[in-house]
Design a protein around this motif. Structure first.
Motif, PDB file in Angstrom:
ATOM      1  N   THR A 160      -4.223  -1.758  -3.084  1.00  0.00           N
ATOM      2  CA  THR A 160      -3.641  -1.765  -1.732  1.00  0.00           C
ATOM      3  C   THR A 160      -4.591  -2.439  -0.763  1.00  0.00           C
ATOM      4  O   THR A 160      -4.192  -3.251   0.073  1.00  0.00           O
ATOM      5  N   ARG A 161      -5.892  -2.108  -0.894  1.00  0.00           N
ATOM      6  CA  ARG A 161      -6.882  -2.692  -0.001  1.00  0.00           C
ATOM      7  C   ARG A 161      -6.945  -4.202  -0.163  1.00  0.00           C
ATOM      8  O   ARG A 161      -6.970  -4.962   0.813  1.00  0.00           O
ATOM      9  N   GLN A 162      -6.947  -4.689  -1.395  1.00  0.00           N
ATOM     10  CA  GLN A 162      -7.023  -6.134  -1.637  1.00  0.00           C
ATOM     11  C   GLN A 162      -5.787  -6.858  -1.090  1.00  0.00           C
ATOM     12  O   GLN A 162      -5.891  -7.951  -0.527  1.00  0.00           O
ATOM     13  N   THR A 163      -4.633  -6.254  -1.263  1.00  0.00           N
ATOM     14  CA  THR A 163      -3.397  -6.880  -0.764  1.00  0.00           C
ATOM     15  C   THR A 163      -3.434  -7.019   0.755  1.00  0.00           C
ATOM     16  O   THR A 163      -3.112  -8.078   1.316  1.00  0.00           O
ATOM     17  N   ARG A 198       4.328  -4.302 -10.679  1.00  0.00           N
ATOM     18  CA  ARG A 198       5.297  -4.941  -9.768  1.00  0.00           C
ATOM     19  C   ARG A 198       4.556  -5.420  -8.521  1.00  0.00           C
ATOM     20  O   ARG A 198       3.808  -4.659  -7.897  1.00  0.00           O
ATOM     21  N   ARG A 199       4.775  -6.701  -8.164  1.00  0.00           N
ATOM     22  CA  ARG A 199       4.124  -7.306  -6.993  1.00  0.00           C
ATOM     23  C   ARG A 199       5.202  -8.004  -6.164  1.00  0.00           C
ATOM     24  O   ARG A 199       5.418  -9.206  -6.290  1.00  0.00           O
ATOM     25  N   GLU A 200       5.906  -7.262  -5.332  1.00  0.00           N
ATOM     26  CA  GLU A 200       7.020  -7.830  -4.566  1.00  0.00           C
ATOM     27  C   GLU A 200       6.770  -7.796  -3.059  1.00  0.00           C
ATOM     28  O   GLU A 200       7.695  -7.897  -2.268  1.00  0.00           O
ATOM     29  N   LEU A 201       5.525  -7.627  -2.667  1.00  0.00           N
ATOM     30  CA  LEU A 201       5.217  -7.627  -1.229  1.00  0.00           C
ATOM     31  C   LEU A 201       5.367  -9.031  -0.660  1.00  0.00           C
ATOM     32  O   LEU A 201       4.845  -9.995  -1.217  1.00  0.00           O
ATOM     33  N   THR A 202       6.072  -9.127   0.428  1.00  0.00           N
ATOM     34  CA  THR A 202       6.223 -10.400   1.154  1.00  0.00           C
ATOM     35  C   THR A 202       5.510 -10.283   2.489  1.00  0.00           C
ATOM     36  O   THR A 202       5.211  -9.173   2.949  1.00  0.00           O
ATOM     37  N   PRO A 203       5.241 -11.420   3.164  1.00  0.00           N
ATOM     38  CA  PRO A 203       4.613 -11.334   4.492  1.00  0.00           C
ATOM     39  C   PRO A 203       5.395 -10.455   5.459  1.00  0.00           C
ATOM     40  O   PRO A 203       4.810  -9.680   6.220  1.00  0.00           O
ATOM     41  N   GLU A 223     -10.456  -1.232   9.175  1.00  0.00           N
ATOM     42  CA  GLU A 223      -9.637  -0.108   8.723  1.00  0.00           C
ATOM     43  C   GLU A 223      -9.143  -0.311   7.292  1.00  0.00           C
ATOM     44  O   GLU A 223      -9.090   0.629   6.496  1.00  0.00           O
ATOM     45  N   VAL A 224      -8.792  -1.546   6.947  1.00  0.00           N
ATOM     46  CA  VAL A 224      -8.334  -1.822   5.593  1.00  0.00           C
ATOM     47  C   VAL A 224      -9.456  -1.574   4.590  1.00  0.00           C
ATOM     48  O   VAL A 224      -9.226  -1.087   3.470  1.00  0.00           O
ATOM     49  N   ALA A 225     -10.700  -1.894   4.987  1.00  0.00           N
ATOM     50  CA  ALA A 225     -11.842  -1.696   4.092  1.00  0.00           C
ATOM     51  C   ALA A 225     -12.039  -0.228   3.732  1.00  0.00           C
ATOM     52  O   ALA A 225     -12.660   0.091   2.703  1.00  0.00           O
ATOM     53  N   ARG A 266      12.622   2.207  -4.329  1.00  0.00           N
ATOM     54  CA  ARG A 266      12.200   1.105  -5.197  1.00  0.00           C
ATOM     55  C   ARG A 266      10.736   0.816  -4.933  1.00  0.00           C
ATOM     56  O   ARG A 266      10.309   0.643  -3.784  1.00  0.00           O
ATOM     57  N   VAL A 267       9.947   0.752  -5.990  1.00  0.00           N
ATOM     58  CA  VAL A 267       8.531   0.403  -5.876  1.00  0.00           C
ATOM     59  C   VAL A 267       8.433  -1.111  -5.669  1.00  0.00           C
ATOM     60  O   VAL A 267       8.991  -1.883  -6.451  1.00  0.00           O
ATOM     61  N   VAL A 268       7.732  -1.525  -4.598  1.00  0.00           N
ATOM     62  CA  VAL A 268       7.569  -2.957  -4.347  1.00  0.00           C
ATOM     63  C   VAL A 268       6.163  -3.421  -4.680  1.00  0.00           C
ATOM     64  O   VAL A 268       5.895  -4.620  -4.761  1.00  0.00           O
ATOM     65  N   TYR A 269       5.233  -2.455  -4.855  1.00  0.00           N
ATOM     66  CA  TYR A 269       3.866  -2.834  -5.222  1.00  0.00           C
ATOM     67  C   TYR A 269       3.237  -1.656  -5.966  1.00  0.00           C
ATOM     68  O   TYR A 269       3.150  -0.544  -5.439  1.00  0.00           O
TER      69      TYR A 269
END
Length: 462
Positions: free
Chosen positions: A224-227, A16-21, A215-217, A4-7
C-alpha cells in the motif's frame, strides 16, 4: 452488489492490481477524513462498505456507502498542514481610513471586482481559485455566489452581477484598491525580479504533497505504501508540468494583461454614459467610444481605431474581455490617460444627446439675453447700428432673429412660429455672454446713463 478487491492478494493467492489514478485520488481524499463522530460502528456490521483498507486482516480504514467513516487509523492531514488557498500578503496602508465609514455601492462594486480578480488573476473562463485568503479577508466563490469576509463577518455577497448585501467600509475598499494596484504593477511588468519558469521548477514540492509523502511513509503495509508513493511522485510531476506551462504562459502575458486592463477601463467609461442615455457613440476628449451589435466595443482617436474587443457577461460580477484588435499607434500615455479617466468617477463621456442639450442650453441663453436687451436696454424691436456686428430683431409671433452683418454669415439664429434655426458658434456665445454680464451690472445701478452705456457697448462689441 458485493465487494471487490482492487489491490491485494485474493484467497486463491492471485495478485490483483487494479488501482487507477482516479481510484487513488478517491482513496487519498477519503483518508483525509476523520472518523464520523457519534456513530456506532456495530450498525454497519455485515454491510458492504464503499471503501475498505486492510493490512493482514486488520481494518485500517473503512468508509460506508452513506459516506460515514467508521474506521480511520491512517487519517492523512493534508488540509490542516496546507490550506488550499495560498494567502496573499496584506499590504500596508499609509493613511488608514476609519473602518466604520461605509462607502457607496460604486466602491462596493470595486471591492467585488477586486475579489473576483484575486480568484481569477489570469482572466480565464473558469476561476483559478475557489477561495483566497488576503490578510484578515477571505474571498470565496461557491457556484455563482461570491462572498468576501473580514475575519468572521461577511462584508459583501453578490450573485450574477448583482450585489445582494454589503457592509464594506472605506478601509476595506482601500485595502482591496492597494492589492489590485500591486497586481497591476506586476501585470505591467514593473516587478524588479520576475519569477521564471526555471526558478519555479527548482522550488520544493507543494506543502500538501510533502505532507502526503511523510504520512504515506508511516503506512505499515509495504505494498500500500509503495503504491501511494508512486502516486505521489506522479502527482508531483503533474504539478511541476502544470507550473512550468503556467509560468511560460505568464511570461508571454504582460502585454495581453495591459491590453485587457485598458479594455476594462474603456468598457467602464462607456457604460457610465450608456446607462444614462442609451446611445451607441460617445466622445471623451480626443477619444471616441462606440458599441455595435451585442458586445463589440471600439476605441478610436482622430486617426482611427486604437482598440476593438468583445465583452461577455460572466456568471459572477463583471465581464470577460476578448481582444480583437490593438493598434500599433496606441501609446503608453494614451493608456495611462484613459485609465486615469476611469478612476475619476466624475468623468462622463458625452453623447449626441449631451451635445444637443448643451447647445440648446447655450442658444436659449443667447435668446434670453437678446430679448432682455431689446426690451430693457434698447427699448426697441430692432437694433441695427452702423459698425455693430449683429442686427437684432424681435416681432410678432414670438419672432427673434439675429443676423451677422460683419462676416457675411446672414441669419445665425431665428425663432418664429415655434421653429428654431441656429448656426451660432463659440465666438457668438462668448459675445452674448459678455453682453449679459454688462446687463447684470445695469441691474445693480439702474440709471439712464448706465443703460445708455450698455447700449453703446453693444454697438461697439465685436
Amino acid at each position: 452488489m458485493g465487494r471487490r478487491v482492487v489491490y491485494g492478494t485474493l484467497a486463491d493467492g492471485t495478485q490483483r492490481r487494479e488501482l487507477t489514478p482516479n481510484t487513488l485520488k478517491v482513496i487519498v481524499n477519503a483518508l483525509q477524513r476523520p472518523v464520523t463522530p457519534d456513530i456506532d460502528p456495530n450498525e454497519y456490521e455485515g454491510k458492504v462498505p464503499n471503501i475498505e483498507i486492510r493490512d493482514q486482516g486488520q481494518v485500517l480504514f473503512r468508509e460506508e456507502r452513506d459516506g460515514t467513516i467508521t474506521v480511520n487509523q491512517i487519517q492523512l492531514t493534508l488540509e490542516q498542514a496546507s490550506p488550499e488557498p495560498e494567502p496573499v500578503p496584506e499590504l500596508p496602508v499609509e493613511e488608514p481610513l476609519p473602518a466604520s465609514t461605509l462607502i457607496t455601492s460604486d466602491l462596493a462594486n470595486d471591492v467585488a471586482m477586486a475579489a473576483q480578480q484575486l480568484l481569477n488573476p489570469l482572466g480565464q473562463e473558469t476561476p483559478t481559485y475557489q477561495a483566497v485568503a488576503v490578510g484578515q479577508y477571505t474571498i470565496q466563490q461557491q457556484g455563482d455566489l461570491l462572498s468576501v469576509s473580514r475575519e468572521d463577518d461577511v462584508i459583501l455577497s453578490a450573485r450574477q452581477g448583482t450585489i445582494l448585501d454589503e457592509q464594506v467600509t472605506q478601509a476595506d475598499w482601500q485595502t482591496f484598491h492597494d492589492i489590485t494596484e500591486r497586481m497591476r504593477v506586476a501585470q505591467l511588468g514593473e516587478m524588479p525580479e520576475p519569477v521564471t519558469a526555471e526558478q519555479t521548477l527548482t522550488e520544493d514540492s507543494p506543502p500538501a504533497l510533502a505532507v502526503l509523502d511523510r504520512e504515506v511513509a508511516k503506512i505499515p503495509h509495504e505494498q500500500t505504501r509503495q503504491t501511494l508513493q508512486a502516486t505521489s511522485t506522479d502527482w508531483k510531476q503533474q504539478v511541476r508540468t502544470q507550473v512550468k506551462r503556467g509560468a511560460l504562459w505568464l511570461a508571454r502575458q504582460p502585454q495581453v494583461l495591459r491590453d485587457q486592463r485598458l479594455a476594462y477601463a474603456v468598457l467602464d467609461l462607456f457604460h457610465r454614459s450608456y446607462g444614462r442615455t442609451g446611445e451607441h457613440h460617445y466622445r471623451l476628449g480626443n477619444y471616441r467610444l462606440s458599441f455595435k451589435g451585442t458586445n463589440l466595443y471600439t476605441l478610436r482617436d482622430q486617426q482611427g481605431v486604437l482598440m476593438q474587443f468583445q465583452a461577455f457577461r460572466q456568471l459572477g460580477l463583471g465581464h470577460r474581455i476578448k481582444l480583437l484588435e490593438v493598434s500599433d499607434r496606441l501609446k503608453e500615455f494614451q493608456r495611462q490617460d484613459l485609465i486615469s479617466l476611469k478612476r475619476d468617477q466624475r468623468v462622463m463621456p458625452q453623447g449626441a444627446l449631451d451635445v444637443e442639450a448643451n447647445y440648446t442650453a447655450k442658444t436659449d441663453r443667447v435668446e434670453r439675453t437678446v430679448r432682455v436687451f431689446l426690451r430693457n436696454i434698447a427699448r426697441a424691436h430692432c437694433w441695427d447700428k452702423d459698425g455693430g456686428q449683429f442686427k437684432l430683431e424681435m416681432g410678432a409671433g414670438n419672432l427673434l432673429r439675429i443676423t451677422d452683418k460683419r462676416q457675411g454669415r446672414g441669419v445665425v439664429f431665428q425663432r418664429q412660429a415655434g421653429e428654431v434655426f441656429s448656426k451660432l458658434g463659440s465666438k457668438d456665445f462668448a459675445h452674448f455672454d459678455r453682453l449679459a454680464q454688462r446687463m447684470r451690472s445695469v441691474q445693480m445701478q439702474p440709471s439712464v446713463s448706465a443703460i445708455k452705456s450698455v447700449a453703446s457697448q453693444q454697438l461697439e462689441m465685436g
